[in-house]
Design an enzyme around this catalytic site. Sequence first.
Site, PDB file in Angstrom:
ATOM      1  N   SER A 145       0.867  -1.188   0.000  1.00 43.40           N
ATOM      2  CA  SER A 145       0.000   0.000   0.000  1.00 43.40           C
ATOM      3  C   SER A 145       0.895   1.226   0.000  1.00 43.40           C
ATOM      4  O   SER A 145       2.030   1.173   0.497  1.00 43.40           O
ATOM      5  CB  SER A 145      -0.852   0.009   1.270  1.00 43.40           C
ATOM      6  OG  SER A 145      -1.412   1.291   1.478  1.00 43.40           O
ATOM      7  N   TYR A 158      -0.610  -0.480  10.242  1.00 35.75           N
ATOM      8  CA  TYR A 158      -0.848  -0.998   8.877  1.00 35.75           C
ATOM      9  C   TYR A 158       0.313  -0.597   7.967  1.00 35.75           C
ATOM     10  O   TYR A 158       0.861  -1.426   7.230  1.00 35.75           O
ATOM     11  CB  TYR A 158      -2.182  -0.419   8.390  1.00 35.75           C
ATOM     12  CG  TYR A 158      -2.547  -0.692   6.954  1.00 35.75           C
ATOM     13  CD1 TYR A 158      -2.996  -1.944   6.547  1.00 35.75           C
ATOM     14  CD2 TYR A 158      -2.500   0.332   6.001  1.00 35.75           C
ATOM     15  CE1 TYR A 158      -3.374  -2.169   5.221  1.00 35.75           C
ATOM     16  CE2 TYR A 158      -2.880   0.112   4.687  1.00 35.75           C
ATOM     17  CZ  TYR A 158      -3.308  -1.145   4.301  1.00 35.75           C
ATOM     18  OH  TYR A 158      -3.680  -1.360   2.995  1.00 35.75           O
ATOM     19  N   LYS A 162       2.942  -3.035   6.064  1.00 38.52           N
ATOM     20  CA  LYS A 162       3.081  -3.010   4.604  1.00 38.52           C
ATOM     21  C   LYS A 162       4.537  -2.698   4.199  1.00 38.52           C
ATOM     22  O   LYS A 162       5.039  -3.249   3.221  1.00 38.52           O
ATOM     23  CB  LYS A 162       2.112  -1.993   3.985  1.00 38.52           C
ATOM     24  CG  LYS A 162       0.639  -2.400   4.090  1.00 38.52           C
ATOM     25  CD  LYS A 162       0.337  -3.665   3.300  1.00 38.52           C
ATOM     26  CE  LYS A 162      -1.156  -3.878   3.086  1.00 38.52           C
ATOM     27  NZ  LYS A 162      -1.455  -5.126   2.381  1.00 38.52           N
TER      28      LYS A 162
HETATM   29  N1  LIG Z   1      -8.810  -0.691  -0.983  1.00 37.97           N
HETATM   30  C1  LIG Z   1      -7.798   0.150  -0.845  1.00 37.97           C
HETATM   31  O1  LIG Z   1      -7.967   1.381  -0.831  1.00 37.97           O
HETATM   32  C2  LIG Z   1      -6.393  -0.388  -0.728  1.00 37.97           C
HETATM   33  C3  LIG Z   1      -5.320   0.528  -0.851  1.00 37.97           C
HETATM   34  C4  LIG Z   1      -4.021   0.067  -0.755  1.00 37.97           C
HETATM   35  C5  LIG Z   1      -3.791  -1.284  -0.524  1.00 37.97           C
HETATM   36  N2  LIG Z   1      -4.842  -2.131  -0.402  1.00 37.97           N
HETATM   37  C6  LIG Z   1      -4.542  -3.538  -0.146  1.00 37.97           C
HETATM   38  O2  LIG Z   1      -5.155  -4.332  -1.148  1.00 37.97           O
HETATM   39  C7  LIG Z   1      -5.466  -5.611  -0.603  1.00 37.97           C
HETATM   40  C8  LIG Z   1      -6.916  -5.946  -0.885  1.00 37.97           C
HETATM   41  O3  LIG Z   1      -7.713  -4.907  -0.355  1.00 37.97           O
HETATM   42  P1  LIG Z   1      -9.270  -4.790  -0.645  1.00 37.97           P
HETATM   43  O4  LIG Z   1      -9.580  -3.351  -0.651  1.00 37.97           O
HETATM   44  O5  LIG Z   1      -9.655  -5.632  -1.783  1.00 37.97           O
HETATM   45  O6  LIG Z   1      -9.833  -5.415   0.729  1.00 37.97           O
HETATM   46  P2  LIG Z   1     -11.287  -5.998   1.110  1.00 37.97           P
HETATM   47  O7  LIG Z   1     -12.295  -5.549   0.104  1.00 37.97           O
HETATM   48  O8  LIG Z   1     -11.464  -5.659   2.541  1.00 37.97           O
HETATM   49  O9  LIG Z   1     -11.105  -7.590   0.955  1.00 37.97           O
HETATM   50  C9  LIG Z   1     -10.231  -8.247   1.833  1.00 37.97           C
HETATM   51  C10 LIG Z   1     -10.267  -9.733   1.542  1.00 37.97           C
HETATM   52  O10 LIG Z   1      -9.337 -10.380   2.413  1.00 37.97           O
HETATM   53  C11 LIG Z   1     -10.025 -11.356   3.223  1.00 37.97           C
HETATM   54  N3  LIG Z   1      -9.316 -11.402   4.510  1.00 37.97           N
HETATM   55  C12 LIG Z   1      -9.124 -10.391   5.390  1.00 37.97           C
HETATM   56  N4  LIG Z   1      -8.379 -10.802   6.415  1.00 37.97           N
HETATM   57  C13 LIG Z   1      -8.079 -12.104   6.172  1.00 37.97           C
HETATM   58  C14 LIG Z   1      -7.325 -13.090   6.855  1.00 37.97           C
HETATM   59  N5  LIG Z   1      -6.706 -12.822   8.018  1.00 37.97           N
HETATM   60  N6  LIG Z   1      -7.224 -14.326   6.307  1.00 37.97           N
HETATM   61  C15 LIG Z   1      -7.827 -14.612   5.129  1.00 37.97           C
HETATM   62  N7  LIG Z   1      -8.558 -13.719   4.442  1.00 37.97           N
HETATM   63  C16 LIG Z   1      -8.671 -12.487   4.953  1.00 37.97           C
HETATM   64  C17 LIG Z   1     -11.459 -10.870   3.252  1.00 37.97           C
HETATM   65  O11 LIG Z   1     -12.412 -11.891   3.530  1.00 37.97           O
HETATM   66  P3  LIG Z   1     -12.818 -12.287   5.068  1.00 37.97           P
HETATM   67  O12 LIG Z   1     -13.205 -11.015   5.737  1.00 37.97           O
HETATM   68  O13 LIG Z   1     -13.937 -13.268   4.909  1.00 37.97           O
HETATM   69  O14 LIG Z   1     -11.605 -12.899   5.647  1.00 37.97           O
HETATM   70  C18 LIG Z   1     -11.600 -10.376   1.812  1.00 37.97           C
HETATM   71  O15 LIG Z   1     -11.784 -11.460   0.929  1.00 37.97           O
HETATM   72  C19 LIG Z   1      -5.112  -5.537   0.886  1.00 37.97           C
HETATM   73  O16 LIG Z   1      -3.817  -6.061   1.096  1.00 37.97           O
HETATM   74  C20 LIG Z   1      -5.091  -4.053   1.175  1.00 37.97           C
HETATM   75  O17 LIG Z   1      -4.238  -3.733   2.256  1.00 37.97           O
HETATM   76  C21 LIG Z   1      -6.137  -1.727  -0.504  1.00 37.97           C
END
Ligand SMILES: NC(=O)c1ccc[n+]([C@@H]2O[C@H](COP(=O)([O-])OP(=O)(O)OC[C@H]3O[C@@H](n4cnc5c(N)ncnc54)[C@H](OP(=O)(O)O)[C@@H]3O)[C@@H](O)[C@H]2O)c1
Length: 253
Positions: A145, A158, A162
């Site tokens: 991130s 966080y 990261k």
């Molecule tokens: N969205 C943003 O703005 C953003 C920005 C920068 C980086 N990122 C990174 O991108 C990645 C994906 O983000 P996203 O926005 O797609 O997140 P999201 O919509 O919250 O989805 C997270 C996914 O991870 C699963 N999960 C969470 N904790 C888990 C665990 N301990 N074990 C197994 N599964 C787990 C969740 O399902 P369950 O809850 O059922 O476990 C879900 O499938 C992450 O690494 C995040 O840090 C996101």
Amino acid sequence: MAMAVYGLKDKVALVTGGSRGIGLDLARRLLAEGAKVAICARKAEGLSAAAEELASDNLLAVPCHVAKEDQVAALFAQAKEAFGRLDILVNNVGMNLFTPGLAETELALWQKIVDSNLTGSFLCAREAARLMRGQGGGKIINVSSTAAHRAAPPMGIYGIAKAAIEMMTKVLAAELAGDQVQVNAVAPGMVKTGFSQPFWSNQDKHDQITARIPAGRLAETGDVVEPVLFLASDAASYITGQTILVDGGSSIV
Ligand SMILES: NC(=O)c1ccc[n+]([C@@H]2O[C@H](COP(=O)([O-])OP(=O)(O)OC[C@H]3O[C@@H](n4cnc5c(N)ncnc54)[C@H](OP(=O)(O)O)[C@@H]3O)[C@@H](O)[C@H]2O)c1
């Protein structure tokens, strides 16, 4: 359906956190490429909904908390049993909780955030490294991130986790380069998923954030998925240990 352009037909991929957001979109694109895909998440209901939506015989959905060593071992064993090998691991799981300053932080809160973001990625990368070494190569892609690059309380822990993922990317890349395993990362800025919804669902906050992004908009999941597919492809075979910032130019101004 998206066109297959990355040469991933019949490759086997495991995407952690594949039940929604970036991981779900990535699983969809990998399947469209003709890959076989295993996804995991903690909650079975989310996985069932994702499996129903993806509707593919080439999909395996396994409940797994990535910071639990026994569950991770079982996940990789199931994927190996179903598909016979592993070509691509995307360590996509991430979670954030708003935190007080580090001076006020309880160990349990620190541990929870570090476990899901960093320890989980380590455990999955370790399993993948062992499989990929034995089969002559593979790709590991970690999702970092822009929070890894700028101190932004109250997302401090966080960001620390990261930043460590980006260093783990370099260490693993150095260790595995001779085994034809490339290890890279992407570091997105804000992406429109449920994860970041508290920031962009309010129009004023949304406008304040986009005003600071040279591209003039937040990222969609596809903006992150496509660079991941590139890193997973043979076109990226001489790239290793790198983090690509996927941030619409935020980091350069
Ligand atoms: N969205 C943003 O703005 C953003 C920005 C920068 C980086 N990122 C990174 O991108 C990645 C994906 O983000 P996203 O926005 O797609 O997140 P999201 O919509 O919250 O989805 C997270 C996914 O991870 C699963 N999960 C969470 N904790 C888990 C665990 N301990 N074990 C197994 N599964 C787990 C969740 O399902 P369950 O809850 O059922 O476990 C879900 O499938 C992450 O690494 C995040 O840090 C996101």
